[in-house]
Design an enzyme around this catalytic site. Structure first.
Site, PDB file in Angstrom:
ATOM      1  N   LYS A 108      -9.019 -16.273  69.850  1.00  0.00           N
ATOM      2  CA  LYS A 108      -8.866 -14.986  69.154  1.00  0.00           C
ATOM      3  C   LYS A 108     -10.247 -14.555  68.686  1.00  0.00           C
ATOM      4  O   LYS A 108     -11.126 -15.378  68.461  1.00  0.00           O
ATOM      5  CB  LYS A 108      -7.950 -15.154  67.935  1.00  0.00           C
ATOM      6  CG  LYS A 108      -7.295 -13.868  67.509  1.00  0.00           C
ATOM      7  CD  LYS A 108      -6.069 -13.604  68.342  1.00  0.00           C
ATOM      8  CE  LYS A 108      -5.261 -12.447  67.824  1.00  0.00           C
ATOM      9  NZ  LYS A 108      -3.960 -12.345  68.492  1.00  0.00           N
TER      10      LYS A 108
HETATM   11  P1  NAD Z   1      -0.860  -1.445  65.681  1.00  0.00           P
HETATM   12  O1  NAD Z   1      -2.230  -1.266  65.141  1.00  0.00           O
HETATM   13  O2  NAD Z   1      -0.421  -0.707  66.894  1.00  0.00           O
HETATM   14  O3  NAD Z   1       0.236  -1.124  64.544  1.00  0.00           O
HETATM   15  C1  NAD Z   1       0.187  -1.680  63.266  1.00  0.00           C
HETATM   16  C2  NAD Z   1       1.227  -0.949  62.422  1.00  0.00           C
HETATM   17  O4  NAD Z   1       1.233  -1.546  61.129  1.00  0.00           O
HETATM   18  C3  NAD Z   1       0.915   0.531  62.210  1.00  0.00           C
HETATM   19  O5  NAD Z   1       2.131   1.269  62.165  1.00  0.00           O
HETATM   20  C4  NAD Z   1       0.278   0.538  60.830  1.00  0.00           C
HETATM   21  O6  NAD Z   1       0.384   1.801  60.161  1.00  0.00           O
HETATM   22  C5  NAD Z   1       1.110  -0.517  60.165  1.00  0.00           C
HETATM   23  N1  NAD Z   1       0.495  -1.043  58.957  1.00  0.00           N
HETATM   24  C6  NAD Z   1      -0.818  -1.311  58.731  1.00  0.00           C
HETATM   25  N2  NAD Z   1      -0.983  -1.702  57.456  1.00  0.00           N
HETATM   26  C7  NAD Z   1       0.252  -1.696  56.902  1.00  0.00           C
HETATM   27  C8  NAD Z   1       0.741  -1.978  55.621  1.00  0.00           C
HETATM   28  N3  NAD Z   1      -0.108  -2.342  54.659  1.00  0.00           N
HETATM   29  N4  NAD Z   1       2.078  -1.871  55.392  1.00  0.00           N
HETATM   30  C9  NAD Z   1       2.913  -1.476  56.379  1.00  0.00           C
HETATM   31  N5  NAD Z   1       2.512  -1.177  57.611  1.00  0.00           N
HETATM   32  C10 NAD Z   1       1.194  -1.284  57.858  1.00  0.00           C
HETATM   33  O7  NAD Z   1      -0.721  -3.028  65.888  1.00  0.00           O
HETATM   34  P2  NAD Z   1       0.320  -3.780  66.817  1.00  0.00           P
HETATM   35  O8  NAD Z   1      -0.309  -4.026  68.128  1.00  0.00           O
HETATM   36  O9  NAD Z   1       1.646  -3.119  66.722  1.00  0.00           O
HETATM   37  O10 NAD Z   1       0.372  -5.205  66.087  1.00  0.00           O
HETATM   38  C11 NAD Z   1       1.209  -5.430  64.955  1.00  0.00           C
HETATM   39  C12 NAD Z   1       1.274  -6.924  64.687  1.00  0.00           C
HETATM   40  O11 NAD Z   1       1.794  -7.590  65.839  1.00  0.00           O
HETATM   41  C13 NAD Z   1      -0.047  -7.619  64.385  1.00  0.00           C
HETATM   42  O12 NAD Z   1       0.192  -8.646  63.468  1.00  0.00           O
HETATM   43  C14 NAD Z   1      -0.464  -8.209  65.722  1.00  0.00           C
HETATM   44  O13 NAD Z   1      -1.326  -9.306  65.594  1.00  0.00           O
HETATM   45  C15 NAD Z   1       0.884  -8.618  66.240  1.00  0.00           C
HETATM   46  N6  NAD Z   1       0.932  -8.760  67.694  1.00  0.00           N
HETATM   47  C16 NAD Z   1       0.637  -7.721  68.519  1.00  0.00           C
HETATM   48  C17 NAD Z   1       0.718  -7.889  69.896  1.00  0.00           C
HETATM   49  C18 NAD Z   1       0.465  -6.748  70.853  1.00  0.00           C
HETATM   50  O14 NAD Z   1       0.654  -6.946  72.061  1.00  0.00           O
HETATM   51  N7  NAD Z   1       0.055  -5.579  70.392  1.00  0.00           N
HETATM   52  C19 NAD Z   1       1.085  -9.136  70.434  1.00  0.00           C
HETATM   53  C20 NAD Z   1       1.408 -10.173  69.561  1.00  0.00           C
HETATM   54  C21 NAD Z   1       1.328  -9.966  68.195  1.00  0.00           C
END
Ligand code: NAD
Length: 419
Positions: A108
């Site tokens: 990561k």
């Molecule tokens: P993203 O940036 O697309 O979305 C994040 C979301 O969280 C947004 O809606 C944002 O407004 C919201 N957010 C941010 N701060 C917040 C808060 N304080 N309270 C409530 N909501 C809040 O990110 P993503 O790709 O959707 O990733 C979300 C999570 O999933 C992360 O923890 C990431 O590590 C994990 N993840 C993502 C993937 C992927 O393929 N994108 C894969 C595995 C895990």
């Protein structure tokens, strides 16, 4: 929330891991071998801003383990990241790829920047500088990067360009690329699709009917909004969703398509709480405490802590974000009988389709979306069945069962290869 996440992810990850070590009755030497990252990289990244000033950023890449295949993991661009943070997330990737039986290890990394404060040109320079300074450490058979928070297909295209300039066309150095540059169909939605699948299986395991379930989702970005969409399409009632600006609730079910469409408009609202007529406003903390059947944290880590665990009423939590439940909250929830489907299983859809993308890059061929989705479901189902079997046979929690399966697989690879 970001500060909290920064302070606790390593401790949380280590605590879950120790439990698996205890169950496997591992000696101290093996515990040390499995815990310690292979390599921790910190890079200085100076950037000349558009106004002529020079701003110094730091880039990181932690490579935890590669005994089962090249390192694999996302890149996060966020102001609150540091080396400790990436050690935890890299370690988590090792267990995730092992649990899904993908031929990868775990890594990561990212940059301590706020991408919203940089122009696209500045971001491109920063991303390409990061790639240049990681020279020798990444590559299709060494370490494969992917999007995470603050990065997406655009940044992957920049990394591909920077890497290929030196080594020749090498699309397999990154996954989550634009489809036009060798990305896989279905990759963009894959994590949310996997979350929705696992949610369905967990509901069935409890003897419940998805169509009768009321679900709350924190985070409406890539993962949260796709999970919400697939669950809504499958007939569940998504009664609350939120993003960083706040959320919306509606007891007879929100119209997820409408919300996605509104947020996707160029001149549309920046946050869910600016949307009128779709539901009542709700804050992020209150969403977590709603009386629902399923709670899906899909934003940041560390949001369910010892302080608020007692307020959680959902009997089933699906960890769509990484490490959303802290190690201090975990036993409180267990005591209350809450079932938690751990992140290394629930959100593994993204890395699974990243693997399928990498395979397609190697054979220079594109599969249709149906095939990608079918393979995603098969791989996730096989991991789910393995975990569910251990839960019912050995009386473990889903987290214990998932870590146990993953750690045993990595340990076996290390022992076979030697070191
Ligand atoms: P993203 O940036 O697309 O979305 C994040 C979301 O969280 C947004 O809606 C944002 O407004 C919201 N957010 C941010 N701060 C917040 C808060 N304080 N309270 C409530 N909501 C809040 O990110 P993503 O790709 O959707 O990733 C979300 C999570 O999933 C992360 O923890 C990431 O590590 C994990 N993840 C993502 C993937 C992927 O393929 N994108 C894969 C595995 C895990």
């Amino acid at each position: 929330m970001a500060t909290r996440e920064k302070s606790q992810p390593r401790g949380t990850c280590e605590s879950f891991l120790e439990r698996a070590f205890d169950l496997l009755d591992l000696d101290d030497d093996r515990r040390q071998l499995l815990r310690a990252p292979y390599r921790e990289i910190r890079l200085e990244l100076p950037l000349r801003r558009l106004d002529g000033s020079i701003k110094l950023f730091y880039g990181y890449r932690v490579q935890h383990d590669h005994s089962r295949g090249p390192f694999k993991g996302g890149l996060r661009f966020h102001p609150d990241v540091d080396l400790d943070h990436f050690v935890a997330l890299a370690t988590l990737m090792t267990w995730k790829t092992a649990l899904l039986d993908l031929p990868f290890g775990g890594a990561k990394g990212g940059v301590d920047c706020d991408p919203h404060e940089l122009s696209p040109g500045e971001l491109e320079t920063l991303t390409k500088r990061f790639t240049e300074r990681l020279d020798g450490f990444i590559g299709p058979d060494l370490d494969i990067c992917a999007p995470d928070m603050g990065t997406g297909p655009r940044e992957m295209a920049w990394i591909l360009e920077s890497y290929s300039k030196r080594y020749g066309y090498a699309p397999g150095v990154v996954t989550g690329k634009p489809v036009a540059l060798g990305g896989s169909l279905g990759r963009f939605e894959a994590t949310g699709r996997g979350v929705a699948l696992v949610t369905r299986w967990a509901i069935e395991e409890r003897g419940d009917d998805l169509k009768k379930m009321r679900i709350a989702i924190q985070g409406f970005g890539n993962v949260g909004s796709h999970a919400a969409l697939f669950l809504h399409q499958a007939g569940a009632k998504v009664v609350a969703v939120s993003d960083a600006g706040g959320g919306l609730r509606r007891d007879d079910g929100l119209d997820i398509e409408n919300l996605r469409e509104a947020l996707g408009r160029e001149d549309g609202p920046a946050s869910l709480n600016e949307i009128d007529g779709e539901g009542e406003r709700i804050g992020n903390e209150d969403l977590l405490a709603l009386d629902v059947d399923v709670l899906i944290p899909a934003a940041l880590g560390g949001v369910i802590t010892a302080d608020n665990a007692g307020r959680i009423r959902a009997p089933l939590i699906i960890e769509a974000a990484n490490l959303p439940v802290t190690c201090a909250a975990d036993p409180v929830l267990r005591e209350r009988g809450t079932t938690i489907i751990p992140d290394i299983l629930a959100n593994a859809g993204g890395v699974t389709v990243s693997y399928l993308e990498w395979v397609q890059n190697r054979i220079r061929y594109r599969w249709d979306e149906e095939r990608v989705n079918r393979e995603l479901e098969e791989k996730m189902r096989s991991a789910w069945d393995d975990v569910a079997r251990r839960v019912s046979r050995d009386g473990l929690t889903h987290r214990e069962a998932a870590y146990l399966a993953a750690v045993a697989r990595v340990l076996a690879a290390i022992e076979m290869r030697g070191f």
